[in-house]
Scaffold this active site. Structure first.
Site, PDB file in Angstrom:
ATOM      1  CB  THR A   1      -0.661  12.537 -38.210  1.00  0.00           C
ATOM      2  OG1 THR A   1      -0.166  13.506 -37.268  1.00  0.00           O
ATOM      3  CG2 THR A   1       0.532  12.076 -39.029  1.00  0.00           C
TER       4      THR A   1
ATOM      5  CE  LYS B   1       1.015   7.656 -38.769  1.00  0.00           C
ATOM      6  NZ  LYS B   1      -0.182   6.806 -38.893  1.00  0.00           N
TER       7      LYS B   1
HETATM    8  O1  F7E Z   1       3.182  16.153 -27.629  1.00  0.00           O
HETATM    9  C1  F7E Z   1       5.015  18.909 -25.923  1.00  0.00           C
HETATM   10  C2  F7E Z   1       5.703  18.271 -27.119  1.00  0.00           C
HETATM   11  O2  F7E Z   1       3.571  13.700 -27.447  1.00  0.00           O
HETATM   12  C3  F7E Z   1       2.447  17.334 -27.757  1.00  0.00           C
HETATM   13  C4  F7E Z   1       0.544  11.781 -31.554  1.00  0.00           C
HETATM   14  O3  F7E Z   1      -0.705  11.159 -31.371  1.00  0.00           O
HETATM   15  O4  F7E Z   1      -0.497  13.864 -32.090  1.00  0.00           O
HETATM   16  C5  F7E Z   1       0.456  13.262 -31.230  1.00  0.00           C
HETATM   17  O5  F7E Z   1       1.729  13.844 -31.417  1.00  0.00           O
HETATM   18  C6  F7E Z   1       3.323  18.545 -27.489  1.00  0.00           C
HETATM   19  C7  F7E Z   1       4.681  18.565 -28.214  1.00  0.00           C
HETATM   20  O6  F7E Z   1       1.827  14.610 -29.057  1.00  0.00           O
HETATM   21  C8  F7E Z   1       6.096  17.094 -22.985  1.00  0.00           C
HETATM   22  O7  F7E Z   1       6.985  18.852 -27.319  1.00  0.00           O
HETATM   23  C9  F7E Z   1       5.966  19.152 -23.605  1.00  0.00           C
HETATM   24  O8  F7E Z   1       4.896  19.864 -28.717  1.00  0.00           O
HETATM   25  O9  F7E Z   1       1.355  14.662 -26.680  1.00  0.00           O
HETATM   26  P1  F7E Z   1       2.490  14.703 -27.634  1.00  0.00           P
HETATM   27  P2  F7E Z   1       2.314  15.031 -30.533  1.00  0.00           P
HETATM   28  O10 F7E Z   1       3.776  15.003 -30.664  1.00  0.00           O
HETATM   29  O11 F7E Z   1       1.607  16.303 -30.871  1.00  0.00           O
HETATM   30  C10 F7E Z   1      -0.226  13.755 -33.495  1.00  0.00           C
HETATM   31  C11 F7E Z   1      -1.397  14.330 -34.240  1.00  0.00           C
HETATM   32  C12 F7E Z   1       0.159  12.384 -33.911  1.00  0.00           C
HETATM   33  O12 F7E Z   1      -0.095  11.973 -35.038  1.00  0.00           O
HETATM   34  C13 F7E Z   1       1.006  11.582 -32.998  1.00  0.00           C
HETATM   35  O13 F7E Z   1       0.946  10.205 -33.296  1.00  0.00           O
HETATM   36  O14 F7E Z   1       3.640  18.560 -26.101  1.00  0.00           O
HETATM   37  N1  F7E Z   1       5.489  18.402 -24.625  1.00  0.00           N
HETATM   38  N2  F7E Z   1       6.339  18.382 -22.597  1.00  0.00           N
HETATM   39  C14 F7E Z   1       5.553  17.111 -24.268  1.00  0.00           C
HETATM   40  N3  F7E Z   1       5.193  15.992 -24.915  1.00  0.00           N
HETATM   41  C15 F7E Z   1       5.365  14.805 -24.279  1.00  0.00           C
HETATM   42  N4  F7E Z   1       4.993  13.668 -24.894  1.00  0.00           N
HETATM   43  N5  F7E Z   1       5.918  14.737 -23.020  1.00  0.00           N
HETATM   44  C16 F7E Z   1       6.297  15.855 -22.321  1.00  0.00           C
HETATM   45  O15 F7E Z   1       6.775  15.774 -21.188  1.00  0.00           O
END
Ligand code: F7E
Length: 345
Positions: free
Chosen positions: A129, A157
């Site tokens: 990732t 990872k």
């Molecule tokens: O967050 C921001 C948060 O949870 C993206 C997984 O598939 O991709 C994924 O990881 C961004 C971050 O994905 C909220 O702070 C703001 O900056 O959708 P996410 P992730 O953390 O990028 C990678 C490649 C992987 O490998 C992982 O398994 O969005 N954000 N507000 C938020 N994120 C969430 N979840 N919820 C919010 O309310």
């Protein structure tokens, strides 16, 4: 097809990528064996929505149970093994760092050991990732960019990635590591930001809620592509003459705020932004209502501020190209969520 039919084994079969990959491999004539965690509740909805559940051989399995994976490897000796199982929610990894380590790192050691011992010809794909780049040391990031993980998830990872490389170099196992940047779809879990956004706007659109969407850091930038395109890249890696590491990304980066604005547009909202930091709000110009607000509870202890991938190696060596654009992805997700809620009414 008889004996020539290829066997693929997939962990994480019930997740977003598992469904798309299984569908793709079935279309190529593979026999697909899906490994799932037994539990009290049925987790097969995505496979059923894809219309492929009946075509997959589902086998109950526990990644932490080494005897389990050994027995399976011995019995099936699959041609290809795709490890898509993980505790994949970055935010949860601070709450469950030890479980994350077991599932995302030890789990991979279990599989590689079983391959080494019982089925050394099995080709192995590890779901690595872009979170391994974390606090990025260069922009854009490619296969040679140094790693700097920013969460227990990224750390776990990273071990799995290096172990994959190490088993390739130590034992000649055909082990590939795909460093995939964020990949989304209508099948994405609702805890991830894109689907959280599209699902909430679909509810607002259908009048099923009047609450604003609550989000964390709107400034983080992500490189988002369509999961359906990325699973093809996984398969391509295993069809090469030699195992290797590849970055798959869309080569575009956008702030979370931008995804919200575009998703809002497809759900019929015209969002303007006011205020800053935890006071920032998104207002729908048509109705003058606040449709988005910031809730600091969604901020992370350490953030990955920007991800932007460079996939030139995958383009030139694998001939891999994404087909779905950022805007098309956003539109597809919003429209699918709206259709789903309309069907329920
Ligand atoms: O967050 C921001 C948060 O949870 C993206 C997984 O598939 O991709 C994924 O990881 C961004 C971050 O994905 C909220 O702070 C703001 O900056 O959708 P996410 P992730 O953390 O990028 C990678 C490649 C992987 O490998 C992982 O398994 O969005 N954000 N507000 C938020 N994120 C969430 N979840 N919820 C919010 O309310």
């Amino acid at each position: 097809m008889g004996n020539t039919q290829k066997k693929a084994m997939i962990t994480g079969i019930t997740g977003q990528d598992g469904g798309y990959l299984a569908k793709f491999l079935l279309s190529k004539g593979y026999r697909v064996i899906g490994l799932f965690r037994r539990g009290a509740t049925d987790t097969f909805e995505k496979l059923k929505e894809h219309g492929i559940f009946e075509q997959i051989e589902m086998v109950g399995f526990e990644l932490m149970e080494f005897s389990n994976i050994c027995r399976l490897m011995k019995a099936y000796k699959p041609d290809e093994f795709y490890n898509l199982a993980a505790q994949s929610f970055v935010a949860a990894s601070w709450e469950e760092p030890i479980y994350t380590l077991q599932a995302d790192a030890t789990g991979v050691a279990n599989i590689l050991e079983a391959i080494r011992e019982f089925s050394p010809k099995t080709k192995f794909y590890q779901a690595s990732t872009s979170e391994m780049f974390g606090k990025v040391q260069a922009i854009p990031q490619n296969e040679t960019t140094p790693f700097y993980p920013r969460s227990p998830y990224g750390c776990a990872k990273l071990y799995a990635h290096w172990l994959t490389v190490n088993y390739r170099e130590s034992f000649g196992i055909f082990a590939c590591s795909g460093i995939l940047f964020n990949h989304e779809s209508p099948m994405r879990g609702k805890e991830f930001v894109t689907r959280k956004i599209t699902d909430h706007f679909a509810k607002l659109h259908c009048g099923l809620t009047n609450k604003p969407l609550e989000l964390g850091n709107l400034n983080a930038k992500r490189d988002w592509g369509f999961a359906g395109d990325y699973v093809e890249g996984m398969w391509m890696m295993l069809q090469q003459d030699h195992p290797d590491t590849y970055v798959l990304s869309s080569e575009e980066t956008h702030p979370i705020r931008d995804f919200v604005t575009i998703a809002g547009k497809y759900a019929g909202f015209d969002i303007t932004w006011e205020g800053e930091g935890s006071q920032e709000i998104g207002v729908d110009k048509n109705s003058n209502k606040v449709v988005v607000k910031v809730n600091p509870k969604f901020f992370r202890p350490a953030e990955v501020d920007i991800l932007l991938g460079d996939s030139s190696k995958a383009h030139s060596r694998l001939n891999w190209k994404r087909k779905v654009s950022y805007e098309q992805l956003c539109e597809m997700m919003v429209k699918t969520d709206i259709e789903r809620y309309k069907k329920l009414r």
